[in-house]
Design a protein around this motif. Structure first.
Motif, PDB file in Angstrom:
ATOM      1  N   GLY A 269       0.799  -1.223   0.000  1.00 24.32           N
ATOM      2  CA  GLY A 269       0.000   0.000   0.000  1.00 24.32           C
ATOM      3  C   GLY A 269       0.825   1.264   0.000  1.00 24.32           C
ATOM      4  N   ARG A 270       2.119   1.166   0.296  1.00 25.88           N
ATOM      5  CA  ARG A 270       2.975   2.352   0.323  1.00 25.88           C
ATOM      6  C   ARG A 270       3.728   2.542  -0.985  1.00 25.88           C
ATOM      7  NH1 ARG A 270       6.187   1.022   5.715  1.00 25.88           N
ATOM      8  NH2 ARG A 270       7.830   1.948   4.433  1.00 25.88           N
ATOM      9  N   GLU A 271       3.720   1.555  -1.861  1.00 23.30           N
ATOM     10  CA  GLU A 271       4.485   1.627  -3.094  1.00 23.30           C
ATOM     11  C   GLU A 271       3.771   2.504  -4.124  1.00 23.30           C
ATOM     12  OE1 GLU A 271       2.787  -0.815  -1.843  1.00 23.30           O
ATOM     13  OE2 GLU A 271       2.282  -2.390  -3.270  1.00 23.30           O
ATOM     14  N   ARG A 272       4.553   3.303  -4.850  1.00 24.11           N
ATOM     15  CA  ARG A 272       4.007   4.157  -5.896  1.00 24.11           C
ATOM     16  C   ARG A 272       4.983   4.201  -7.073  1.00 24.11           C
ATOM     17  NH1 ARG A 272       0.389   3.662  -2.967  1.00 24.11           N
ATOM     18  NH2 ARG A 272      -1.011   5.195  -2.027  1.00 24.11           N
ATOM     19  N   ARG A 273       4.420   4.233  -8.274  1.00 23.61           N
ATOM     20  CA  ARG A 273       5.207   4.461  -9.494  1.00 23.61           C
ATOM     21  C   ARG A 273       4.684   5.739 -10.128  1.00 23.61           C
ATOM     22  NH1 ARG A 273       4.462   0.867 -13.614  1.00 23.61           N
ATOM     23  NH2 ARG A 273       6.517   1.194 -14.507  1.00 23.61           N
ATOM     24  N   LEU A 274       5.526   6.772 -10.186  1.00 25.86           N
ATOM     25  CA  LEU A 274       5.097   8.074 -10.694  1.00 25.86           C
ATOM     26  C   LEU A 274       6.037   8.512 -11.818  1.00 25.86           C
ATOM     27  CD1 LEU A 274       4.437   9.865  -7.271  1.00 25.86           C
ATOM     28  CD2 LEU A 274       2.809   8.602  -8.670  1.00 25.86           C
ATOM     29  N   ARG A 275       5.462   8.801 -12.986  1.00 22.34           N
ATOM     30  CA  ARG A 275       6.262   9.241 -14.127  1.00 22.34           C
ATOM     31  C   ARG A 275       6.374  10.765 -14.127  1.00 22.34           C
ATOM     32  NH1 ARG A 275       3.704   7.077 -18.546  1.00 22.34           N
ATOM     33  NH2 ARG A 275       5.187   5.356 -18.760  1.00 22.34           N
ATOM     34  N   ILE A 276       7.563  11.269 -14.419  1.00 27.46           N
ATOM     35  CA  ILE A 276       7.810  12.711 -14.481  1.00 27.46           C
ATOM     36  C   ILE A 276       7.319  13.237 -15.826  1.00 27.46           C
ATOM     37  CG2 ILE A 276       9.566  14.509 -14.430  1.00 27.46           C
ATOM     38  CD1 ILE A 276      11.248  12.727 -12.661  1.00 27.46           C
ATOM     39  N   ARG A 277       6.350  14.145 -15.786  1.00 26.42           N
ATOM     40  CA  ARG A 277       5.768  14.710 -17.003  1.00 26.42           C
ATOM     41  C   ARG A 277       6.691  15.785 -17.589  1.00 26.42           C
ATOM     42  NH1 ARG A 277      -0.452  15.162 -14.708  1.00 26.42           N
ATOM     43  NH2 ARG A 277      -1.124  13.076 -15.384  1.00 26.42           N
ATOM     44  N   PRO A 278       6.425  16.182 -18.848  1.00 25.02           N
ATOM     45  CA  PRO A 278       7.353  17.101 -19.546  1.00 25.02           C
ATOM     46  C   PRO A 278       7.632  18.414 -18.811  1.00 25.02           C
ATOM     47  CG  PRO A 278       5.839  16.120 -21.114  1.00 25.02           C
ATOM     48  CD  PRO A 278       5.377  15.675 -19.757  1.00 25.02           C
TER      49      PRO A 278
ATOM     50  N   ASN B 155      10.077   8.587  -0.250  1.00 27.48           N
ATOM     51  CA  ASN B 155      11.405   7.982  -0.277  1.00 27.48           C
ATOM     52  C   ASN B 155      11.616   7.314  -1.637  1.00 27.48           C
ATOM     53  OD1 ASN B 155      13.852   6.954   0.461  1.00 27.48           O
ATOM     54  ND2 ASN B 155      13.056   5.386   1.847  1.00 27.48           N
ATOM     55  N   VAL B 156      12.498   7.867  -2.460  1.00 28.29           N
ATOM     56  CA  VAL B 156      12.759   7.321  -3.802  1.00 28.29           C
ATOM     57  C   VAL B 156      13.710   6.132  -3.668  1.00 28.29           C
ATOM     58  CG1 VAL B 156      13.591   7.795  -6.130  1.00 28.29           C
ATOM     59  CG2 VAL B 156      12.461   9.612  -4.813  1.00 28.29           C
ATOM     60  N   VAL B 157      13.187   4.931  -3.948  1.00 32.63           N
ATOM     61  CA  VAL B 157      14.004   3.726  -3.785  1.00 32.63           C
ATOM     62  C   VAL B 157      14.646   3.278  -5.091  1.00 32.63           C
ATOM     63  CG1 VAL B 157      12.575   2.966  -1.856  1.00 32.63           C
ATOM     64  CG2 VAL B 157      12.059   2.160  -4.155  1.00 32.63           C
ATOM     65  N   GLY B 158      14.226   3.853  -6.218  1.00 34.24           N
ATOM     66  CA  GLY B 158      14.804   3.519  -7.506  1.00 34.24           C
ATOM     67  C   GLY B 158      14.162   4.356  -8.597  1.00 34.24           C
ATOM     68  N   ILE B 159      14.788   4.369  -9.762  1.00 38.77           N
ATOM     69  CA  ILE B 159      14.286   5.149 -10.891  1.00 38.77           C
ATOM     70  C   ILE B 159      14.329   4.283 -12.141  1.00 38.77           C
ATOM     71  CG2 ILE B 159      14.642   7.179 -12.342  1.00 38.77           C
ATOM     72  CD1 ILE B 159      16.047   8.486  -9.947  1.00 38.77           C
ATOM     73  N   GLU B 160      13.175   4.115 -12.780  1.00 42.64           N
ATOM     74  CA  GLU B 160      13.131   3.436 -14.069  1.00 42.64           C
ATOM     75  C   GLU B 160      13.494   4.449 -15.157  1.00 42.64           C
ATOM     76  OE1 GLU B 160       9.474   1.439 -14.918  1.00 42.64           O
ATOM     77  OE2 GLU B 160       9.227   0.784 -12.846  1.00 42.64           O
ATOM     78  N   ARG B 161      14.503   4.107 -15.949  1.00 43.31           N
ATOM     79  CA  ARG B 161      14.962   5.039 -16.979  1.00 43.31           C
ATOM     80  C   ARG B 161      15.192   4.276 -18.283  1.00 43.31           C
ATOM     81  NH1 ARG B 161      19.449   9.155 -15.134  1.00 43.31           N
ATOM     82  NH2 ARG B 161      17.583  10.008 -14.151  1.00 43.31           N
ATOM     83  N   GLN B 162      14.772   4.885 -19.388  1.00 45.46           N
ATOM     84  CA  GLN B 162      14.918   4.273 -20.698  1.00 45.46           C
ATOM     85  C   GLN B 162      16.376   4.350 -21.146  1.00 45.46           C
ATOM     86  OE1 GLN B 162      12.287   2.862 -22.209  1.00 45.46           O
ATOM     87  NE2 GLN B 162      13.473   2.111 -23.950  1.00 45.46           N
ATOM     88  N   HIS B 163      16.927   3.198 -21.534  1.00 47.90           N
ATOM     89  CA  HIS B 163      18.295   3.114 -22.058  1.00 47.90           C
ATOM     90  C   HIS B 163      18.236   2.434 -23.410  1.00 47.90           C
ATOM     91  CE1 HIS B 163      20.919   4.307 -18.623  1.00 47.90           C
ATOM     92  NE2 HIS B 163      19.808   4.046 -17.946  1.00 47.90           N
TER      93      HIS B 163
ATOM     94  N   HIS C 196      15.235  13.205 -14.914  1.00 51.25           N
ATOM     95  CA  HIS C 196      14.985  13.530 -16.315  1.00 51.25           C
ATOM     96  C   HIS C 196      13.507  13.399 -16.631  1.00 51.25           C
ATOM     97  CE1 HIS C 196      19.340  11.971 -17.238  1.00 51.25           C
ATOM     98  NE2 HIS C 196      19.331  13.099 -16.529  1.00 51.25           N
ATOM     99  N   GLN C 197      13.096  14.050 -17.691  1.00 50.14           N
ATOM    100  CA  GLN C 197      11.732  13.876 -18.188  1.00 50.14           C
ATOM    101  C   GLN C 197      11.520  12.410 -18.591  1.00 50.14           C
ATOM    102  OE1 GLN C 197      10.571  16.481 -21.428  1.00 50.14           O
ATOM    103  NE2 GLN C 197       9.219  14.898 -22.271  1.00 50.14           N
ATOM    104  N   GLY C 198      10.381  11.854 -18.207  1.00 50.62           N
ATOM    105  CA  GLY C 198      10.068  10.476 -18.543  1.00 50.62           C
ATOM    106  C   GLY C 198      10.553   9.465 -17.521  1.00 50.62           C
ATOM    107  N   ASP C 199      11.406   9.889 -16.563  1.00 47.93           N
ATOM    108  CA  ASP C 199      11.814   8.979 -15.503  1.00 47.93           C
ATOM    109  C   ASP C 199      10.590   8.514 -14.720  1.00 47.93           C
ATOM    110  OD1 ASP C 199      14.463   9.173 -16.130  1.00 47.93           O
ATOM    111  OD2 ASP C 199      15.024  10.462 -14.446  1.00 47.93           O
ATOM    112  N   VAL C 200      10.619   7.259 -14.278  1.00 47.07           N
ATOM    113  CA  VAL C 200       9.554   6.734 -13.423  1.00 47.07           C
ATOM    114  C   VAL C 200      10.134   6.534 -12.028  1.00 47.07           C
ATOM    115  CG1 VAL C 200       7.943   4.847 -13.003  1.00 47.07           C
ATOM    116  CG2 VAL C 200       8.374   5.621 -15.340  1.00 47.07           C
ATOM    117  N   LEU C 201       9.595   7.256 -11.062  1.00 45.25           N
ATOM    118  CA  LEU C 201      10.085   7.178  -9.690  1.00 45.25           C
ATOM    119  C   LEU C 201       9.406   6.019  -8.974  1.00 45.25           C
ATOM    120  CD1 LEU C 201       9.930  10.976  -8.728  1.00 45.25           C
ATOM    121  CD2 LEU C 201      11.782   9.722  -9.858  1.00 45.25           C
ATOM    122  N   LEU C 202      10.221   5.174  -8.365  1.00 47.38           N
ATOM    123  CA  LEU C 202       9.702   4.111  -7.503  1.00 47.38           C
ATOM    124  C   LEU C 202       9.750   4.641  -6.077  1.00 47.38           C
ATOM    125  CD1 LEU C 202      11.566   1.028  -9.052  1.00 47.38           C
ATOM    126  CD2 LEU C 202       9.418   2.080  -9.758  1.00 47.38           C
TER     127      LEU C 202
END
Length: 609
Positions: A227-236, A257-265, A281-287
């Protein structure tokens, strides 16, 4: 019968006995054989040590490295995840996909390694479907054994039999010589396990969890993280873009608390570690691990231009290839006692985030940033697996209580999967085309794996199963000693005189049964070393093609279905499947007889007699 032959047969009896009791270890017994044969005068020193220069020993070592490259790049785990998604909630579909996937992978890498990889996958699927693991573990081990019948390089006995043909001046088997027989046995195996899986009904725990090491899900439940987990994408147009996490102070200001960042490679999405110097960065997804109600979350998303995303599993368990967890406790004298996480700069210092705290066996359910740590506190940390492993190097400040089972499944070179597949394809193409010897093709594959950074030298050396190599090296001169002293001729003469009048099929059936029975007591590799010369010499004495006789021995060496100790893959599933010895006898003996009948019918038809 000469005295030398009596001596060799006596030594063989001693060796088999030591193999059965497994004392000392099999590789030690093999080294004792190398020592005894030249001391007794039966072989020269050069003959006794010839196994160390055998190209097939190098080939088998190279194949261990190739298999490790497939593991480190996550190819095997991706197949497991795909299989789970495709199977849905159908046990029959799962069993079919499981056996096909394991057999396919085992055709190009160690079947023992494949089965070890799939055990935690199968346990988690069984828990999700509320199935007894026993209904899936034996199909898993049978598929691992059948994989040995699918290609030349699938198992060491195939290479041993191929080498015996070459030693007699014959062409040997090609890469796909085994495939027609293996495919038929695989289809029969799938049908057989679909019919007999009802004989394997073990118990299922009421909570759906299996009796194995603790998993990420266990830790999530113990620390009440759901219930505490969130995935939020950074908008432009987010104000977060271009700033570091340290500058933004999301943890202090918003309890995020940012535990990781999903980033396109390039072509893949990767999870990167989050520390105070990470620029967003734009488009990063914050965990995020977030102590906030829905209203506060909505306000945060509006103010920071963040887009909420769904997640597949509780608390980022679907990210387990990149994000790991560990439980640590604080021993007396730890520098962390009496300080809070902000004072310690915990994330910057260790590359990990503290997301859970248990005090007196109870999970603390308040924001942890300013919580003073006490002696005996147990912390749950999350972050990259590399940082999780490095905690074990901090014995003064931490005691690592447990690492979850998923740490065994981590693929440290997952981004190199395309290079690993390309290396494997080159190796197989070279073997199939015959442009270079098999051993050279395998070494080229290893070098390509290294050049593509799929595996490093330390991992390559650790991947080689040296016990198996020493066993082969020690048993090869034993076969030469039997041949030199007339033991092979004696066995062939006895076999032909007993069954020669019954026809070649009867001799093939006898060779299969004898190989399978010997394989119950000693390793299938050692069995192949002893039986391959008998098979080829029998064919020559009968004036028949040696190929069907050699193939029968190779197939029988992989047909180790009858007991839990007749193959390492059976032993691996014994505990997780909650099996008894009788379970393997009940299911394995009929299937072995079925495989023998199919082999004795197919092999002569395919090769001709």
């Amino acid at each position: 019968m000469s005295s030398d032959l009596l001596l060799v047969l006596g030594l063989l009896a001693v060796v088999v006995t030591l193999f059965i009791v497994n004392r000392p270890r099999m590789d030690v017994v093999a080294l004792l054989v190398i020592l005894f044969l030249p001391l007794s005068g039966i072989l020269t020193v050069e003959q006794a040590l010839a196994g160390f220069s055998d190209p097939n020993v190098v080939l088998i070592a190279a194949l261990f490295v190739i298999g490790e490259g497939l593991v480190r790049t996550g190819i095997a785990y991706c197949i497991g995840e795909w299989m789970s998604e495709r199977a849905g909630r159908s046990e029959a579909r799962l069993l079919v996909l499981l056996m096909v996937a394991v057999a396919g992978l085992g055709a190009v890498m160690s079947s023992t390694g494949v089965v070890a990889i799939f055990i935690p996958v199968v346990l988690s699927i069984a828990a999700r479907l509320k199935l007894s693991p026993s209904r899936l573990m034996m199909p898993l081990s049978f598929a691992g054994l059948i994989s040995g019948m699918l290609s030349l390089v699938a198992t060491p006995p195939n290479v041993v039999v191929h080498s015996e043909l070459v030693r007699h001046g014959l062409a040997g088997f090609s890469f796909f010589s085994f495939t027609p027989f293996g495919l038929v046995v695989l289809v029969l195996g799938i049908g057989y396990m679909l019919l007999t899986r009802h004989w394997l009904n073990g118990e299922v725990r009421k909570d759906g969890r299996s009796e194995t090491r603790r998993t990420l899900l266990d830790l999530v439940l113990d620390y009440k993280l759901s219930g505490r987990e969130r995935r939020l994408r950074i908008r432009p147009h987010s104000p977060l873009i271009g700033h570091t996490l340290g500058e933004l102070e999301l943890r202090t200001r918003h309890g995020a608390n940012v535990v990781g960042i999903e980033r396109q490679h390039k072509f893949t999405t990767r999870v990167i570690a989050a520390d105070s110097g990470t620029v967003l960065h734009q488009g990063d997804v914050l965990l995020l691990d977030l102590f906030a109600n829905h209203d506060n979350l909505r306000s945060l998303c509006q103010a920071m231009q963040l887009e909420p995303l769904h997640f597949k599993a509780a608390y980022f368990i679907d990210q387990s290839q990149d994000v790991g967890m560990a439980e640590v406790s604080l021993p007396p004298g730890s520098q962390l006692i009496g300080k809070n996480l902000l004072e310690l700069s915990f994330r910057s210092r260790y590359g990990l985030n503290v997301v859970g705290l248990r005090r007196e066996q109870n999970a603390v359910q308040t924001p942890l940033v300013e919580e003073k740590l006490r002696l005996g506190d147990t912390l749950l940390v999350i972050g990259p697996w590399k940082s999780v492993r490095q905690l074990q190097a901090e014995p003064r400040d931490f005691i690592v209580l447990s690492l979850p089972a998923e740490i065994d499944q981590v693929a440290p070179a997952r981004a190199r999967a395309p290079q690993a597949l390309a290396s494997l394809a080159v190796m197989i193409a070279l073997m199939v085309s015959g442009l270079v010897p098999n051993v050279i093709a395998a070494l080229i594959g290893c070098l390509l794996m290294g050049a593509g950074r799929c595996i490093d030298m330390n991992s390559a050396y650790r991947a080689i199963h040296w016990q198996s190599l020493v066993l082969i090296v020690g048993m090869l001169p034993f076969a030469l000693a039997l041949q030199k002293t007339g033991g092979i001729d004696l066995a062939v003469t006895a076999l032909v005189s007993l069954l020669g009048g019954a026809g070649p099929q009867a001799i093939l059936a006898c060779l299969f049964a004898l190989t399978a029975l010997i394989g119950l007591f000693i390793s299938n590799t050692a069995t192949a070393v002893l039986m391959a010369p008998v098979a080829v010499s029998t064919a020559q004495q009968l004036g028949l093609s040696p190929y069907p006789f050699a193939m029968i021995v190779a197939l029988a060496a992989s047909a180790a279905f009858m007991t839990p100790v007749s193959s390492p893959v059976n032993t691996l599933v014994l505990g997780p499947g909650q099996y008894r010895f009788a379970d393997f006898v009940k299911v394995g003996v009929p299937f072995t007889l079925l495989v023998m009948v199919v082999s004795v019918v197919m092999v002569p038809w395919f090769y001709g007699l």
